[in-house]
Motif scaffolding. Sequence first.
Motif, short mmCIF file in Angstrom:
data_model
loop_
_atom_site.label_atom_id
_atom_site.label_comp_id
_atom_site.label_asym_id
_atom_site.label_seq_id
_atom_site.Cartn_x
_atom_site.Cartn_y
_atom_site.Cartn_z
N ALA A 1 38.71 37.59 59.54
CA ALA A 1 37.50 36.71 59.21
C ALA A 1 36.06 37.75 59.44
CB ALA A 1 37.26 35.71 60.35
N ASP A 2 36.37 39.12 60.05
CA ASP A 2 35.24 39.86 60.00
C ASP A 2 35.20 41.08 59.05
OD1 ASP A 2 34.01 38.70 62.20
OD2 ASP A 2 35.35 39.52 63.76
N ALA A 3 36.29 40.70 58.05
CA ALA A 3 36.35 41.86 56.73
C ALA A 3 37.07 42.90 57.24
CB ALA A 3 34.92 42.23 56.16
N GLN A 4 37.75 43.08 58.85
CA GLN A 4 38.42 44.23 58.94
C GLN A 4 39.97 44.10 58.31
OE1 GLN A 4 36.92 46.82 60.77
NE2 GLN A 4 35.17 45.34 60.10
N VAL A 5 40.48 45.15 58.13
CA VAL A 5 42.04 45.40 57.44
C VAL A 5 42.85 44.86 58.80
CG1 VAL A 5 43.56 46.80 56.44
CG2 VAL A 5 41.23 47.01 55.63
N GLU A 6 43.82 44.17 58.27
CA GLU A 6 44.98 43.76 59.20
C GLU A 6 46.23 44.44 58.70
OE1 GLU A 6 43.78 40.04 61.89
OE2 GLU A 6 44.29 39.60 59.88
N ASP A 7 47.25 44.37 59.36
CA ASP A 7 48.50 44.68 58.90
C ASP A 7 49.28 43.62 58.22
OD1 ASP A 7 48.50 47.51 59.90
OD2 ASP A 7 49.42 47.09 61.79
N SER A 8 49.21 42.35 58.97
CA SER A 8 49.59 41.19 58.31
C SER A 8 48.98 40.15 59.05
CB SER A 8 50.99 41.03 58.46
OG SER A 8 51.29 41.07 59.89
N ASN A 9 48.90 38.73 58.38
CA ASN A 9 48.47 37.78 58.80
C ASN A 9 49.10 36.58 58.25
OD1 ASN A 9 46.96 36.95 56.50
ND2 ASN A 9 45.11 38.29 57.19
N ASP A 10 48.71 35.31 58.35
CA ASP A 10 49.11 34.07 58.03
C ASP A 10 49.30 34.16 56.33
OD1 ASP A 10 49.75 33.30 60.69
OD2 ASP A 10 48.05 31.79 60.77
N TYR A 11 48.33 34.81 55.79
CA TYR A 11 48.28 34.81 54.48
C TYR A 11 48.82 35.89 53.49
CZ TYR A 11 44.81 31.08 55.67
OH TYR A 11 44.52 29.74 56.10
N THR A 12 49.49 36.80 54.44
CA THR A 12 49.82 38.01 53.63
C THR A 12 51.14 37.66 52.76
OG1 THR A 12 49.45 39.40 55.56
CG2 THR A 12 50.96 40.30 54.19
N ALA A 13 51.95 36.85 53.38
CA ALA A 13 53.12 36.40 52.79
C ALA A 13 52.85 35.59 51.37
CB ALA A 13 54.09 35.65 53.33
N LEU A 14 51.92 34.65 51.52
CA LEU A 14 51.40 33.96 50.50
C LEU A 14 50.67 34.89 49.43
CD1 LEU A 14 49.63 31.09 52.21
CD2 LEU A 14 51.63 31.03 51.05
N ALA A 15 50.03 36.01 49.68
CA ALA A 15 49.51 36.83 48.59
C ALA A 15 50.66 37.52 47.99
CB ALA A 15 48.18 37.58 49.27
N THR A 16 51.51 38.02 48.69
CA THR A 16 52.56 38.85 48.26
C THR A 16 53.24 38.27 47.17
OG1 THR A 16 52.73 39.98 50.22
CG2 THR A 16 54.70 40.37 48.80
N ALA A 17 53.82 36.91 47.77
CA ALA A 17 54.40 36.20 46.55
C ALA A 17 53.63 35.42 45.43
CB ALA A 17 55.04 34.94 47.58
N GLY A 18 52.44 35.39 45.48
CA GLY A 18 51.60 35.01 44.64
C GLY A 18 51.66 35.42 43.39
N THR A 19 51.47 34.52 42.19
CA THR A 19 51.59 35.13 40.82
C THR A 19 50.53 35.58 40.08
OG1 THR A 19 53.48 33.75 40.37
CG2 THR A 19 52.46 34.21 38.43
N LEU A 20 50.43 36.90 39.85
CA LEU A 20 49.28 37.44 39.22
C LEU A 20 49.03 37.07 37.73
CD1 LEU A 20 49.80 41.37 40.15
CD2 LEU A 20 47.94 39.89 40.95
N PRO A 21 47.88 36.65 37.51
CA PRO A 21 47.38 35.91 36.23
C PRO A 21 47.76 36.84 35.28
CG PRO A 21 45.54 36.63 37.30
CD PRO A 21 46.57 36.76 38.25
N THR A 22 48.06 36.40 33.93
CA THR A 22 48.51 36.95 32.86
C THR A 22 47.15 37.25 31.81
OG1 THR A 22 50.59 36.01 32.63
CG2 THR A 22 49.67 36.79 30.65
N VAL A 23 46.88 38.40 31.29
CA VAL A 23 45.73 38.64 30.53
C VAL A 23 45.76 38.12 29.18
CG1 VAL A 23 44.11 40.29 29.57
CG2 VAL A 23 45.22 40.75 31.98
#
Length: 533
Positions: free
Chosen positions: A367-389
């Motif tokens: 929440a302070d914009a510091q880089v983390e190794d992982s958190n509760d949202y890491t898996a969600l972002a990794t599994a998220g679908t990138l949009p199609t151009v």
Amino acid sequence: MTKNKILTCILAGCTLAFMAGCIGTSSAISGSASGTDVSSVPAYDSIDDLPASLSEVVASGSAALKKNRSLSVEDEETGMTLGSTAASNFGQSTSMAACETINMTKQAVNMAGEGDKTLCYIQAVFGQMEANGTMPEGLDVYDGQPHIFDMVFGEGGPEGGGGPSKVRMVITKDDAGLITSFDMRACNNTSQEMYLSQSIDTETGQFAMSSKNDYSGSFQDQTFEASNAVVVGGYVNGAGKFEGTKAITMSFDRDWSWGQDTGGEEGAVAFNWMADEGNIAAWMTGTNQFADQGFTFTNRAYSAFQLIDNNTDDANWNAAYLAIGSGATKVNVSGGVTSGCLSAFDDPDSTNDFCSWSDEFTESFDADAQVEDSNDYTALATAGTLPTVSDISISFSTAEAFDCTQAAAGTINMAEIFGNPQTAETAFAACEQLDHRWIDCWHVAGDGYDPEAEQYEDDYGMEGDGGGDSGVDYGELCADADECLPECGCCTVLADCTEAPYYEFMTPEEKAAMTCEIEDGAEFGYCAVPLPE
């Protein structure tokens, strides 16, 4: 080459499009609204009651439920608050993913609020007409028929002046006398520039807002043509709050030129806004040519993050106090230098020029914009679908079009309605939404880190958040100025240009070539430097 560099090396070229606020919808990317079982159905019988697309989001079935606030009694706010987070909140040690997530979220919220602003203007005008008895006799704006008005704003228009020259408005009610739709179109002289539609299902609470803008302009050696579209969907309750998930979808298309420099960008953003979290999928692609150096880029991202509500006054809830907490962003970037491979792109880990790039990775942040190794949202972002151009094409359909030559039924004159410009300006000022200025994350927080970047952005008004070391908020100062201020780049004589905020960053050659450009008949002008031939 570092992942930070891959993420940010294209952003200097991307910044121009986002600074213009040209975001809007695309069939290739969309949000997903939910919440079909609202706690109480909406019942709005006056235009003043219509909900805003930026109204608060609560959990399904909770009309009065406040979101859980991660605040102790002594805390004023936490997380990266949308209304106050600026370039000064980031630095070389902070997360690039957090910086760009703030950019995407603030842009989504800002553009969704443009429809709210238009509706608010109409509410202010008709509210004042009803209050002072200037409503035309026999006019029933709720009869479901088109009403066309010529508009005269004078000095009391929105944002200190200006406004559409003609509007067409239709408000429809059901048999119970409740508003089910609001439709407005606006012209600038003979050209349609805006379309706005809002619909509300009084049985289910389903809400839909759609807006489009198409505009062009020029100033000295600068030209632009731009269009954008925004769609907001969700379910509102009787208190005017969204329940479940509110979906904001946007797309934009823009072409610009500035002297010899030319470029074009297009892209789309989908933001799913829930009570305590959100996710964004976004893409942008473009081609830019700066003198003898050109490049193309494609940037795609998916971000999942915590949302924290810092509002303390539920009756006056404001999206500006919404904050991003911890989160994670997956990024896919690619592109290349098409001419004049830039030395600024040299890879610090190699002797070879960095003339193309392609990579995909996930970065997590707190929440302070510091880089983390992982958190509760890491898996969600990794599994998220990138949009199609995909290709973006935005225009007014036949059902959305307005013939600006149609005769008006009457004229709405702000001076007559409000009495004086100051009263009108006060009324319209209350309609202003979150003001987003794109943060140049490449220079502020990335591998292109420049310790003067924060001051540079503040001086140019790109990010008016305290003016860096100067303590002067140039964004506010210059936007509100009613006289020629040299510190804003204005001039009456050439000597004024030495006080321009960017003067100290210029080369001796640029300083020698600077002129004070004053158009015929004008009292003052602006400092200018000839572009290299």
